[in-house]
Design a protein around this motif. Structure first.
Motif, PDB file in Angstrom:
ATOM      1  N   ALA A 359       0.870  -1.182   0.000  1.00  0.00           N
ATOM      2  CA  ALA A 359       0.000   0.000   0.000  1.00  0.00           C
ATOM      3  C   ALA A 359       0.900   1.222   0.000  1.00  0.00           C
ATOM      4  O   ALA A 359       2.094   1.124   0.326  1.00  0.00           O
ATOM      5  CB  ALA A 359      -0.898   0.003   1.233  1.00  0.00           C
ATOM      6  N   GLU A 360       0.319   2.370  -0.381  1.00  0.00           N
ATOM      7  CA  GLU A 360       1.071   3.607  -0.323  1.00  0.00           C
ATOM      8  C   GLU A 360       0.502   4.446   0.803  1.00  0.00           C
ATOM      9  O   GLU A 360      -0.706   4.701   0.821  1.00  0.00           O
ATOM     10  CB  GLU A 360       0.959   4.341  -1.655  1.00  0.00           C
ATOM     11  N   VAL A 361       1.349   4.811   1.755  1.00  0.00           N
ATOM     12  CA  VAL A 361       0.904   5.637   2.883  1.00  0.00           C
ATOM     13  C   VAL A 361       1.851   6.821   3.004  1.00  0.00           C
ATOM     14  O   VAL A 361       3.060   6.630   3.190  1.00  0.00           O
ATOM     15  CB  VAL A 361       0.893   4.811   4.199  1.00  0.00           C
ATOM     16  N   ASP A 362       1.309   8.037   2.865  1.00  0.00           N
ATOM     17  CA  ASP A 362       2.111   9.278   2.943  1.00  0.00           C
ATOM     18  C   ASP A 362       3.341   9.214   2.049  1.00  0.00           C
ATOM     19  O   ASP A 362       4.447   9.570   2.463  1.00  0.00           O
ATOM     20  CB  ASP A 362       2.566   9.547   4.396  1.00  0.00           C
ATOM     21  N   GLY A 363       3.170   8.720   0.838  1.00  0.00           N
ATOM     22  CA  GLY A 363       4.284   8.683  -0.110  1.00  0.00           C
ATOM     23  C   GLY A 363       5.242   7.522   0.084  1.00  0.00           C
ATOM     24  O   GLY A 363       6.158   7.334  -0.706  1.00  0.00           O
ATOM     25  N   ASP A 364       5.048   6.730   1.144  1.00  0.00           N
ATOM     26  CA  ASP A 364       5.898   5.544   1.347  1.00  0.00           C
ATOM     27  C   ASP A 364       5.189   4.298   0.840  1.00  0.00           C
ATOM     28  O   ASP A 364       3.973   4.160   1.015  1.00  0.00           O
ATOM     29  CB  ASP A 364       6.173   5.335   2.845  1.00  0.00           C
ATOM     30  N   LEU A 365       5.964   3.375   0.285  1.00  0.00           N
ATOM     31  CA  LEU A 365       5.422   2.067  -0.045  1.00  0.00           C
ATOM     32  C   LEU A 365       5.564   1.198   1.199  1.00  0.00           C
ATOM     33  O   LEU A 365       6.664   1.071   1.753  1.00  0.00           O
ATOM     34  CB  LEU A 365       6.187   1.463  -1.218  1.00  0.00           C
ATOM     35  N   VAL A 366       4.457   0.624   1.669  1.00  0.00           N
ATOM     36  CA  VAL A 366       4.495  -0.168   2.906  1.00  0.00           C
ATOM     37  C   VAL A 366       3.859  -1.538   2.694  1.00  0.00           C
ATOM     38  O   VAL A 366       3.142  -1.760   1.716  1.00  0.00           O
ATOM     39  CB  VAL A 366       3.765   0.569   4.072  1.00  0.00           C
ATOM     40  N   THR A 367       4.121  -2.446   3.638  1.00  0.00           N
ATOM     41  CA  THR A 367       3.526  -3.776   3.581  1.00  0.00           C
ATOM     42  C   THR A 367       2.035  -3.684   3.918  1.00  0.00           C
ATOM     43  O   THR A 367       1.626  -2.846   4.725  1.00  0.00           O
ATOM     44  CB  THR A 367       4.201  -4.737   4.571  1.00  0.00           C
ATOM     45  N   ALA A 368       1.236  -4.546   3.285  1.00  0.00           N
ATOM     46  CA  ALA A 368      -0.210  -4.506   3.544  1.00  0.00           C
ATOM     47  C   ALA A 368      -0.818  -5.903   3.485  1.00  0.00           C
ATOM     48  O   ALA A 368      -1.988  -6.067   3.159  1.00  0.00           O
ATOM     49  CB  ALA A 368      -0.890  -3.589   2.530  1.00  0.00           C
ATOM     50  N   GLY A 369      -0.016  -6.916   3.782  1.00  0.00           N
ATOM     51  CA  GLY A 369      -0.569  -8.260   3.734  1.00  0.00           C
ATOM     52  C   GLY A 369       0.493  -9.277   4.089  1.00  0.00           C
ATOM     53  O   GLY A 369       1.620  -8.907   4.432  1.00  0.00           O
ATOM     54  N   GLY A 370       0.120 -10.557   4.007  1.00  0.00           N
ATOM     55  CA  GLY A 370       1.042 -11.630   4.347  1.00  0.00           C
ATOM     56  C   GLY A 370       2.148 -11.745   3.314  1.00  0.00           C
ATOM     57  O   GLY A 370       3.333 -11.562   3.601  1.00  0.00           O
ATOM     58  N   ARG A 371       1.743 -12.044   2.079  1.00  0.00           N
ATOM     59  CA  ARG A 371       2.727 -12.056   1.005  1.00  0.00           C
ATOM     60  C   ARG A 371       2.789 -10.633   0.462  1.00  0.00           C
ATOM     61  O   ARG A 371       1.774 -10.055   0.071  1.00  0.00           O
ATOM     62  CB  ARG A 371       2.338 -13.072  -0.054  1.00  0.00           C
ATOM     63  N   VAL A 372       3.968 -10.046   0.423  1.00  0.00           N
ATOM     64  CA  VAL A 372       4.123  -8.621   0.122  1.00  0.00           C
ATOM     65  C   VAL A 372       4.555  -8.402  -1.324  1.00  0.00           C
ATOM     66  O   VAL A 372       3.934  -7.635  -2.065  1.00  0.00           O
ATOM     67  CB  VAL A 372       5.139  -7.984   1.092  1.00  0.00           C
ATOM     68  N   LEU A 373       5.629  -9.079  -1.724  1.00  0.00           N
ATOM     69  CA  LEU A 373       6.185  -8.905  -3.070  1.00  0.00           C
ATOM     70  C   LEU A 373       6.588 -10.260  -3.622  1.00  0.00           C
ATOM     71  O   LEU A 373       6.881 -11.189  -2.851  1.00  0.00           O
ATOM     72  CB  LEU A 373       7.444  -8.027  -3.017  1.00  0.00           C
ATOM     73  N   ALA A 374       6.628 -10.374  -4.934  1.00  0.00           N
ATOM     74  CA  ALA A 374       7.271 -11.522  -5.578  1.00  0.00           C
ATOM     75  C   ALA A 374       8.333 -10.959  -6.506  1.00  0.00           C
ATOM     76  O   ALA A 374       8.025 -10.166  -7.393  1.00  0.00           O
ATOM     77  CB  ALA A 374       6.261 -12.355  -6.364  1.00  0.00           C
ATOM     78  N   VAL A 375       9.579 -11.351  -6.251  1.00  0.00           N
ATOM     79  CA  VAL A 375      10.676 -10.889  -7.104  1.00  0.00           C
ATOM     80  C   VAL A 375      10.867 -11.941  -8.191  1.00  0.00           C
ATOM     81  O   VAL A 375      11.119 -13.110  -7.891  1.00  0.00           O
ATOM     82  CB  VAL A 375      11.969 -10.707  -6.290  1.00  0.00           C
ATOM     83  N   VAL A 376      10.721 -11.526  -9.447  1.00  0.00           N
ATOM     84  CA  VAL A 376      10.775 -12.467 -10.571  1.00  0.00           C
ATOM     85  C   VAL A 376      12.082 -12.257 -11.321  1.00  0.00           C
ATOM     86  O   VAL A 376      12.417 -11.131 -11.704  1.00  0.00           O
ATOM     87  CB  VAL A 376       9.594 -12.257 -11.529  1.00  0.00           C
ATOM     88  N   GLY A 377      12.821 -13.349 -11.515  1.00  0.00           N
ATOM     89  CA  GLY A 377      14.038 -13.306 -12.316  1.00  0.00           C
ATOM     90  C   GLY A 377      13.873 -14.192 -13.530  1.00  0.00           C
ATOM     91  O   GLY A 377      13.265 -15.263 -13.442  1.00  0.00           O
ATOM     92  N   THR A 378      14.406 -13.745 -14.663  1.00  0.00           N
ATOM     93  CA  THR A 378      14.413 -14.592 -15.856  1.00  0.00           C
ATOM     94  C   THR A 378      15.852 -14.799 -16.284  1.00  0.00           C
ATOM     95  O   THR A 378      16.731 -13.976 -15.980  1.00  0.00           O
ATOM     96  CB  THR A 378      13.611 -13.972 -17.010  1.00  0.00           C
ATOM     97  N   GLY A 379      16.099 -15.908 -16.979  1.00  0.00           N
ATOM     98  CA  GLY A 379      17.457 -16.193 -17.430  1.00  0.00           C
ATOM     99  C   GLY A 379      17.455 -17.358 -18.389  1.00  0.00           C
ATOM    100  O   GLY A 379      16.401 -17.947 -18.676  1.00  0.00           O
ATOM    101  N   ALA A 380      18.651 -17.705 -18.856  1.00  0.00           N
ATOM    102  CA  ALA A 380      18.783 -18.744 -19.880  1.00  0.00           C
ATOM    103  C   ALA A 380      18.386 -20.117 -19.346  1.00  0.00           C
ATOM    104  O   ALA A 380      17.938 -20.984 -20.099  1.00  0.00           O
ATOM    105  CB  ALA A 380      20.219 -18.784 -20.394  1.00  0.00           C
ATOM    106  N   ASP A 381      18.568 -20.334 -18.040  1.00  0.00           N
ATOM    107  CA  ASP A 381      18.137 -21.601 -17.443  1.00  0.00           C
ATOM    108  C   ASP A 381      17.684 -21.313 -16.002  1.00  0.00           C
ATOM    109  O   ASP A 381      17.740 -20.166 -15.547  1.00  0.00           O
ATOM    110  CB  ASP A 381      19.256 -22.655 -17.488  1.00  0.00           C
ATOM    111  N   VAL A 382      17.249 -22.363 -15.307  1.00  0.00           N
ATOM    112  CA  VAL A 382      16.697 -22.153 -13.967  1.00  0.00           C
ATOM    113  C   VAL A 382      17.744 -21.532 -13.047  1.00  0.00           C
ATOM    114  O   VAL A 382      17.438 -20.620 -12.261  1.00  0.00           O
ATOM    115  CB  VAL A 382      16.138 -23.471 -13.375  1.00  0.00           C
ATOM    116  N   GLY A 383      18.984 -21.963 -13.165  1.00  0.00           N
ATOM    117  CA  GLY A 383      20.046 -21.427 -12.309  1.00  0.00           C
ATOM    118  C   GLY A 383      20.225 -19.929 -12.507  1.00  0.00           C
ATOM    119  O   GLY A 383      20.333 -19.163 -11.537  1.00  0.00           O
TER     120      GLY A 383
END
Ligand code: AMP
Ligand code: GLY
Length: 411
Positions: A359-383
């Motif tokens: 959520a955005e509160v007073d211009g800050d990005l803050v947590t608003a739940g259990g799962r907050v973010l998912a960081v997704v990486g892509t590449g040539a293989d799983v590693g």
């Protein structure tokens, strides 16, 4: 074409993002959305559980397609309300969403369709629960019959804990334990034609090494280099098509995303569960690799014309999503913790960040739940994809942040 995505989580952000990258989509709207979705769509305020409000918003915006993300509105009939106004909706009717809404219903459909799954008993009394536990033996699998946001299932060798979970629920399904690795296979269907996506794997437990309680999902990756080459064909023939055909035969065709959770057991492939919507977080890596434009597939499924759309094609390479959860998850969740490092993460090669509970509160990005973010990486293989995802995780911070360090490890 104009699309409206209903929901607030990571799955909805991934869907809105993919639609925003689709050249055929001119406008993406979302409701209620979150700060991440706001970067790729115009947000509107609506109660996602209120079908007539969702349909009225879709009508006002003049959208060509509504995509209902989460299971609760689908089970509540939001897709029915949208379709009744003559607007195409990706997501099953309330009747068809019972495949996820009731474990007992799903078992009944599987039995009628000859789909391989764990033997199970529906129990409503302590006596029935006790005899079902004795019949199947340990490890015990006890499932709340209704929707429980990924937390209704207890798998334990502790008989007292199994009985306690049964007692805490109205109706439970107690079933045979399935061994072997789990695979999530998604299919887009218009009720007749079925297009599977490529297999993904989800990590359900909160801690490394699959320890601790179940969550909605702490990470995911695709493709699965170790999965049998004929897995998708086998599941299409033995699970997806028979299930879709059985739903049509019952007069409640399933249109939308049919999610099959599978166990690859020593005795063959078995269905663990059905879901009636895209899985979260598996959707994030899957859509990161989807080469086909998303909108024709969703619209084709919604309109019963999927056969006229090219089957989905995926880019080579791999994608990995690592979830950052807030303090206390899954028992509780901490709100209002300030999140830093997002821009730095998104500046990294092959990394993007999906918002699940922010959520955005007073211009800050803050947590608003259990799962907050998912960081997704892509590449040539799983590693390589894994390395990209964790390089993003390393630069993001908030108080009490939790993540697993073993998502897609060893592949
Ligand atoms: P479900 O909500 O039915 O997917 O269950 C959540 C998780 O519990 C699954 O992803 C599995 O890890 C586990 N689980 C469910 N059913 C079984 C089973 N019959 N045998 C072993 N594990 C199971
Ligand atoms: N990743 C599990 C789910 O979406 O249910």
């Amino acid at each position: 074409m104009k699309a409206l995505v209903i929901g607030t989580g990571g799955r909805e952000h991934a869907l809105a993002r993919a639609l925003s990258l689709d050249p055929q989509v001119t406008e993406v709207h979302a409701a209620p959305g979150n700060p991440g979705i706001a970067a790729v769509a115009t947000l509107h305020d609506v109660d996602p559980m209120n079908g007539s409000d969702v349909a009225a918003l879709a009508e006002k915006l003049g959208v060509d397609l509504v995509v209902v993300g989460p299971e609760a509105p689908l089970v509540a009939g939001v897709a029915d309300a949208v379709t009744e106004r003559g607007i195409a909706c990706f997501g099953p009717s309330a009747a068809a969403a019972q495949l996820e809404g009731s474990k007992a219903f799903a078992k009944d459909v599987m039995a009628a369709a000859g789909v391989p799954t764990a033997a199970a008993r529906l129990c409503t009394t302590a006596g029935e629960a006790t005899s079902a536990l004795d019949e199947f033996g340990a490890p015990y699998v006890v499932k709340d019959d209704g929707l429980a946001a990924g937390k209704g299932v207890v798998v334990t060798s502790d008989r007292a804990a199994a009985l306690a979970h049964a007692a805490a629920c109205d109706r439970v399904v107690i079933e045979e334990y399935l061994d072997g690795p789990e695979v999530s296979l998604f299919a887009i269907t218009d009720g007749f034609c079925v297009y599977p996506l490529q297999p993904a794997q989800d990590f359900k437990r909160i801690h490394d090494g699959d320890e601790g309680p179940n969550t909605g999902g702490m990470g995911a990756y695709t493709p699965l280099p170790w999965a049998p080459a004929d897995l998708v064909d086998e599941v299409l023939t033995t699970v997806l098509q028979p299930t879709v055909d059985e739903m049509a035969r019952r007069g409640t065709p399933f249109r939308g995303l049919l999610y099959v959770g599978l166990a690859l057991t020593s005795r063959g492939v078995r269905v663990v569960e059905f879901n009636a919507r895209f899985g979260d977080p598996e959707t994030q890596p899957l859509l990161a690799l989807l080469e086909s434009p998303l909108s024709p597939l969703l619209l084709g499924a919604a309109n019963g014309a999927l056969v006229d759309v090219q089957p989905p094609v995926f880019r080579p390479g791999a994608a990995v999503a690592v979830v950052l959860a807030s303090a206390g998850y899954p028992e509780s969740s901490s709100k209002g913790d300030v999140i830093t490092g997002l821009e730095a993460a998104e500046g990294l090669d092959g990394v993007h960040v999906i918002h699940a509970g922010t959520a955005e509160v007073d211009g800050d990005l803050v947590t608003a739940g259990g799962r907050v973010l998912a960081v997704v990486g892509t590449g040539a293989d799983v590693g390589a994809a894994r390395q990209a995802a964790y390089s993003g995780v390393d630069v993001i911070a908030f108080d009490g942040a939790q993540h697993r360090t073993d998502i897609a490890a060893g592949h």
